[in-house]
Motif scaffolding. Structure first.
Motif, PDB file in Angstrom:
ATOM      1  N   ARG A 193      82.443   5.900  34.272  1.00 25.78           N
ATOM      2  CA  ARG A 193      82.214   7.287  33.836  1.00 25.78           C
ATOM      3  C   ARG A 193      80.994   7.873  34.523  1.00 25.78           C
ATOM      4  O   ARG A 193      80.960   9.070  34.830  1.00 25.78           O
ATOM      5  N   ASP A 194      79.972   7.048  34.761  1.00 19.79           N
ATOM      6  CA  ASP A 194      78.799   7.544  35.474  1.00 19.79           C
ATOM      7  C   ASP A 194      79.172   8.063  36.860  1.00 19.79           C
ATOM      8  O   ASP A 194      78.541   8.974  37.390  1.00 19.79           O
ATOM      9  N   LEU A 195      80.200   7.471  37.449  1.00 18.85           N
ATOM     10  CA  LEU A 195      80.604   7.842  38.797  1.00 18.85           C
ATOM     11  C   LEU A 195      81.684   8.915  38.827  1.00 18.85           C
ATOM     12  O   LEU A 195      81.773   9.682  39.787  1.00 18.85           O
ATOM     13  N   PHE A 196      82.522   8.965  37.783  1.00 18.25           N
ATOM     14  CA  PHE A 196      83.698   9.837  37.838  1.00 18.25           C
ATOM     15  C   PHE A 196      83.627  11.061  36.925  1.00 18.25           C
ATOM     16  O   PHE A 196      84.359  12.020  37.150  1.00 18.25           O
ATOM     17  N   ASP A 197      82.805  11.060  35.886  1.00 11.80           N
ATOM     18  CA  ASP A 197      82.610  12.279  35.089  1.00 11.80           C
ATOM     19  C   ASP A 197      81.867  13.294  35.954  1.00 11.80           C
ATOM     20  O   ASP A 197      80.731  13.052  36.372  1.00 11.80           O
ATOM     21  N   THR A 198      82.473  14.423  36.224  1.00  8.33           N
ATOM     22  CA  THR A 198      81.890  15.400  37.148  1.00  8.33           C
ATOM     23  C   THR A 198      81.797  16.770  36.482  1.00  8.33           C
ATOM     24  O   THR A 198      82.662  17.153  35.689  1.00  8.33           O
ATOM     25  N   PHE A 199      80.735  17.503  36.827  1.00  3.82           N
ATOM     26  CA  PHE A 199      80.509  18.835  36.268  1.00  3.82           C
ATOM     27  C   PHE A 199      80.232  19.807  37.411  1.00  3.82           C
ATOM     28  O   PHE A 199      79.589  19.452  38.402  1.00  3.82           O
ATOM     29  N   ARG A 200      80.719  21.028  37.231  1.00  2.00           N
ATOM     30  CA  ARG A 200      80.487  22.084  38.219  1.00  2.00           C
ATOM     31  C   ARG A 200      79.633  23.170  37.582  1.00  2.00           C
ATOM     32  O   ARG A 200      79.794  23.486  36.401  1.00  2.00           O
ATOM     33  N   ALA A 201      78.748  23.729  38.405  1.00  2.00           N
ATOM     34  CA  ALA A 201      77.903  24.809  37.899  1.00  2.00           C
ATOM     35  C   ALA A 201      77.624  25.801  39.013  1.00  2.00           C
ATOM     36  O   ALA A 201      77.552  25.426  40.191  1.00  2.00           O
ATOM     37  N   GLN A 512      75.295  30.094  44.278  1.00  2.00           N
ATOM     38  CA  GLN A 512      75.921  28.963  44.960  1.00  2.00           C
ATOM     39  C   GLN A 512      76.507  28.008  43.923  1.00  2.00           C
ATOM     40  O   GLN A 512      76.355  28.224  42.724  1.00  2.00           O
ATOM     41  N   GLU A 513      77.189  26.956  44.426  1.00  3.78           N
ATOM     42  CA  GLU A 513      77.829  26.019  43.519  1.00  3.78           C
ATOM     43  C   GLU A 513      77.268  24.617  43.711  1.00  3.78           C
ATOM     44  O   GLU A 513      76.988  24.201  44.834  1.00  3.78           O
ATOM     45  N   VAL A 514      77.104  23.894  42.589  1.00  7.48           N
ATOM     46  CA  VAL A 514      76.662  22.510  42.618  1.00  7.48           C
ATOM     47  C   VAL A 514      77.640  21.651  41.823  1.00  7.48           C
ATOM     48  O   VAL A 514      78.168  22.097  40.798  1.00  7.48           O
ATOM     49  N   LEU A 515      77.930  20.444  42.334  1.00  4.14           N
ATOM     50  CA  LEU A 515      78.697  19.435  41.598  1.00  4.14           C
ATOM     51  C   LEU A 515      77.746  18.290  41.284  1.00  4.14           C
ATOM     52  O   LEU A 515      76.937  17.915  42.137  1.00  4.14           O
ATOM     53  N   PHE A 573      70.934  27.517  36.236  1.00  2.00           N
ATOM     54  CA  PHE A 573      72.269  26.944  36.402  1.00  2.00           C
ATOM     55  C   PHE A 573      73.159  27.309  35.218  1.00  2.00           C
ATOM     56  O   PHE A 573      72.699  27.342  34.070  1.00  2.00           O
ATOM     57  N   ARG A 574      74.434  27.559  35.503  1.00  2.00           N
ATOM     58  CA  ARG A 574      75.420  27.866  34.468  1.00  2.00           C
ATOM     59  C   ARG A 574      76.608  26.926  34.640  1.00  2.00           C
ATOM     60  O   ARG A 574      77.323  26.988  35.634  1.00  2.00           O
ATOM     61  N   ILE A 575      76.803  26.021  33.664  1.00  3.94           N
ATOM     62  CA  ILE A 575      77.926  25.086  33.719  1.00  3.94           C
ATOM     63  C   ILE A 575      79.233  25.882  33.626  1.00  3.94           C
ATOM     64  O   ILE A 575      79.407  26.705  32.733  1.00  3.94           O
ATOM     65  N   LYS A 576      80.142  25.614  34.562  1.00  2.00           N
ATOM     66  CA  LYS A 576      81.386  26.392  34.550  1.00  2.00           C
ATOM     67  C   LYS A 576      82.649  25.533  34.486  1.00  2.00           C
ATOM     68  O   LYS A 576      83.742  26.047  34.272  1.00  2.00           O
ATOM     69  N   ALA A 577      82.529  24.223  34.718  1.00  2.00           N
ATOM     70  CA  ALA A 577      83.730  23.370  34.684  1.00  2.00           C
ATOM     71  C   ALA A 577      83.346  21.949  34.330  1.00  2.00           C
ATOM     72  O   ALA A 577      82.335  21.432  34.806  1.00  2.00           O
ATOM     73  N   LEU A 578      84.162  21.332  33.474  1.00  2.00           N
ATOM     74  CA  LEU A 578      83.988  19.935  33.097  1.00  2.00           C
ATOM     75  C   LEU A 578      85.181  19.161  33.621  1.00  2.00           C
ATOM     76  O   LEU A 578      86.331  19.557  33.419  1.00  2.00           O
ATOM     77  N   GLN A 579      84.907  18.064  34.328  1.00  2.41           N
ATOM     78  CA  GLN A 579      85.971  17.221  34.853  1.00  2.41           C
ATOM     79  C   GLN A 579      85.739  15.797  34.341  1.00  2.41           C
ATOM     80  O   GLN A 579      85.321  14.912  35.099  1.00  2.41           O
ATOM     81  N   PRO A 580      85.987  15.580  33.056  1.00  2.00           N
ATOM     82  CA  PRO A 580      85.706  14.260  32.487  1.00  2.00           C
ATOM     83  C   PRO A 580      86.734  13.228  32.906  1.00  2.00           C
ATOM     84  O   PRO A 580      87.876  13.556  33.244  1.00  2.00           O
TER      85      PRO A 580
END
Length: 648
Positions: A193-201, A512-515, A573-580
């Protein structure tokens, strides 16, 4: 004399034949003795076993082919842990002794498996794209690289697949250690999960320059104190990214032999073009789907191209002749020249006139004198190379390899010491670099400096003044950090992209966007790839419900600010997507999870018995003095990178 030859001709033929036979037999014996280290240079020793220069040269063909196939030696190292040619030789030797290397078919089969290993590496390195996307890209890239790798390494098709079999043997050898690491399902799921849980902002970085207008200029005492504090810190390093220890740098001049200009000036030999046309079409009939005019044009272009190639070669010969004329009376010191006081060197502006004159004499073509560029007013660092028009994208063939201009340039003796190219300040390169358009470049290093302080504080005085003001502006910006966050919560991120009233230095700011996940960040601002940012961002992201669309969540629940000391900016930063990660992903991609977790663990605190350093100790590898120094220098260069990765 003639009578003597006639009298003893039979004896002469017998003796001569014997000598030729002995020479023929000795050639193979001497070659074998050289390979075994009895004659010829020794690259290094493994215990009492000698590895000759010939041994290493032969191994180099395989190693270079694999580097070219996967996209470079750095990719080969990251994917398979092969640090350099010496390491390749040691790993192949151990894999052969263990019986892990197959034949040509084994290499053919491995080519089908290789995209998976490369895609896994790319997905772990850059999470902007999925593993499946990288897998498709790697299959295409390997297919495109294959023929080039065979050609550049000087291998046959059979030799190429045997080299691949050796790489597969290395993978079997090293993965045997890796696969001893086993994980329970709970730990694998947790670490995965540390490697694959991803968030976009989305985010906006507000730079200190926004506040610099109200900061007064510092006095000389403050300037001197600031310089003393940061003078030994590398530029871009240390706290706040401020430093005045300058990287290796050169001053430079070069001449360009432009193939397009020469080609356009070629006067096509119409008779030769017509001869070729009539040779292929004796009766003038070109067949269905073609026209005589088009075919004549094709032969004209063919003749033009050949004449242009000859003219370019002649221009290059002129430059080489002028270099030889200017250096022939200099004394040699090994591979280098002793340059006396008052030596004027090669005047490239005179050479350019000689090139134009010679092409007019030989080919009756009139061209403008080739372009000469002199960059002596300011220093050029490696970071500046891509911006140098033409020559910045050029390469030089060195043995089986194509070497980029930056690697060639900064191998100059005054920076790197002894080098295979014999490159030194004041002496032009006798071999040209070439860019993708076919243009040739001869260059001369006018001056060079290793990593060092500026020649004087005056050289960086404007930077010092600006950095002092930026630091003060950054402190003011940090004091307003909470206000910036509240403005974004109330009015959106776009409100931060507009410069405040009265700002005289409004650097362009955009959204801009950050993952990010718990271990990695992908963003245009590389300074965000830090544990400090991820810790703060994860505090906010982990409180969000993955079953709820973030667009419906109030801004104050999904926004955060972060003061970035490295680039002297405050980001919002504004969280816009969760990819759990889901249980379905875990089950479907279990082998990939295992591979990624293993790679993460091996890259941190586990001792790898197949690293070059550990193999050198275990096998008692002994280098000669020059190779040992080179090995120590490369090891020292890697230490800072390892430290940075560990800090992250």
């Amino acid at each position: 004399m003639l009578k003597w030859l006639r009298k003893y001709n039979t004896l002469i033929l017998v003796v001569g034949g014997c000598l030729l036979m002995v020479a023929f037999l000795l050639q193979g014996v001497l070659s074998d003795l050289s390979r075994r280290g009895i004659f010829g240079g020794t690259a290094f020793k493994i215990g009492s076993h000698k590895v000759t220069d010939d041994n290493l040269r032969e191994a180099g063909h395989d190693y270079n082919a694999m580097c070219a196939l996967v996209g470079g030696n750095r990719v080969l190292e990251a994917t398979f842990g092969i640090e350099n040619l010496d390491h390749w030789y040691l790993l192949v030797r151990e894999a052969q002794q263990a019986g892990l290397i197959g034949g040509e078919q084994d290499g053919t089969d491995f080519l089908d498996e290789l995209p998976q290993a490369l895609a896994s590496y790319m997905a772990s390195r850059d999470m902007r794209y999925s593993y499946d996307t990288y897998l498709t890209l790697e299959k295409m890239q390997l297919s495109a690289n294959k023929s080039r790798a065979i050609q550049e390494a000087g291998l046959t098709s059979e030799g190429f697949y045997k080299a691949l079999a050796k790489l597969r043997g290395i993978e079997r050898l090293t993965s045997g250690f890796v696969r001893t690491l086993h994980y329970g399902e709970r730990r694998l799921a947790s670490d995965g999960r540390d490697l694959f849980d991803t968030f976009r902002a989305d985010y906006v970085m507000v730079p200190a320059e926004r506040e610099i207008a109200g900061i007064p200029d510092p006095d000389e005492a403050a300037i001197k104190a600031h310089y003393q504090k940061y003078k030994d810190t590398p530029k871009g390093g240390g706290e706040y990214g401020i430093g005045y220890l300058l990287p290796p740098r050169v001053k430079l001049s070069w001449i360009e032999i432009n193939k397009r200009i020469i080609s356009d000036a070629v006067v096509v030999d119409d008779i030769e073009a017509e001869k070729r046309f009539l040779k292929q079409y004796p009766n003038g009939q070109v067949g269905e789907g073609k026209t005589a005019a088009d075919e004549r044009k094709r032969f004209e272009n063919q003749v033009r191209e050949e004449q242009a190639e000859k003219a370019v070669a002649a221009a290059e010969t002129v430059v080489r002749d002028e270099i030889f004329r200017a250096t022939r009376k200099l004394e040699r010191d090994g591979e280098f020249y002793r340059i006396p006081a008052g030596y004027e060197g090669v005047d490239l502006t005179r050479v350019r006139e000689e090139v134009a004159k010679r092409l007019l004499e030989l080919y009756k073509m009139t061209i403008p004198a080739p372009k000469v560029v002199v960059r002596s007013a300011s220093w050029i660092t490696e970071a500046d190379i891509p911006s140098l028009e033409g020559i910045g994208a050029s390469t030089m063939r060195h043995g089986p390899n194509q070497v980029g201009f930056a690697d060639v340039l900064f191998s100059v003796k005054e920076i790197a010491g002894n080098n295979d190219l014999g490159l030194q300040v004041g002496i032009p390169s006798a071999e040209p670099l070439r860019d993708p358009s076919g243009n040739a470049y001869f260059f001369v290093v006018l001056d060079a400096r290793k990593e060092s302080n500026p020649d004087s504080m005056d050289e960086v005085h404007p930077d010092i003044v600006r950095n002092i003001k930026r630091l003060a502006a950054y402190e003011k910006l940090k004091a307003d950090e909470s206000q910036l966050l509240q403005t974004a919560i109330a009015s959106g991120l776009d409100a931060l992209t507009r410069p405040p009233a009265g700002a005289t230095d409004p650097s362009p700011v955009k959204t801009q966007e950050v993952l990010f996940n718990r271990t990695q960040t992908a963003a245009p601002d590389q300074s965000l790839d830090s544990a400090a940012f991820r810790t703060k961002a994860m505090e906010v992201a982990s409180r969000l419900d993955p079953t709820v669309d973030p667009a419906t969540v109030p801004n104050d629940k999904k926004m955060l600010s972060f003061a970035d000391d490295k680039i002297l900016s405050v980001g919002v930063f504004r969280i816009k997507a969760l990819q759990p990660s889901t249980i379905e992903k875990f089950r479907a991609q279990n082998s990939l999870w295992v591979q990624r977790v293993r790679r993460k663990e091996l890259g941190t605190d586990l001792e790898n018995p197949f690293s070059l350093e550990n193999m050198e100790k275990r096998l008692n590898v002994q280098y000669d003095e020059s190779r040992q120094k080179d090995r120590s220098d490369r090891k020292a260069d890697k230490t800072p990178a390892k430290a940075r990765n560990a800090k992250r």
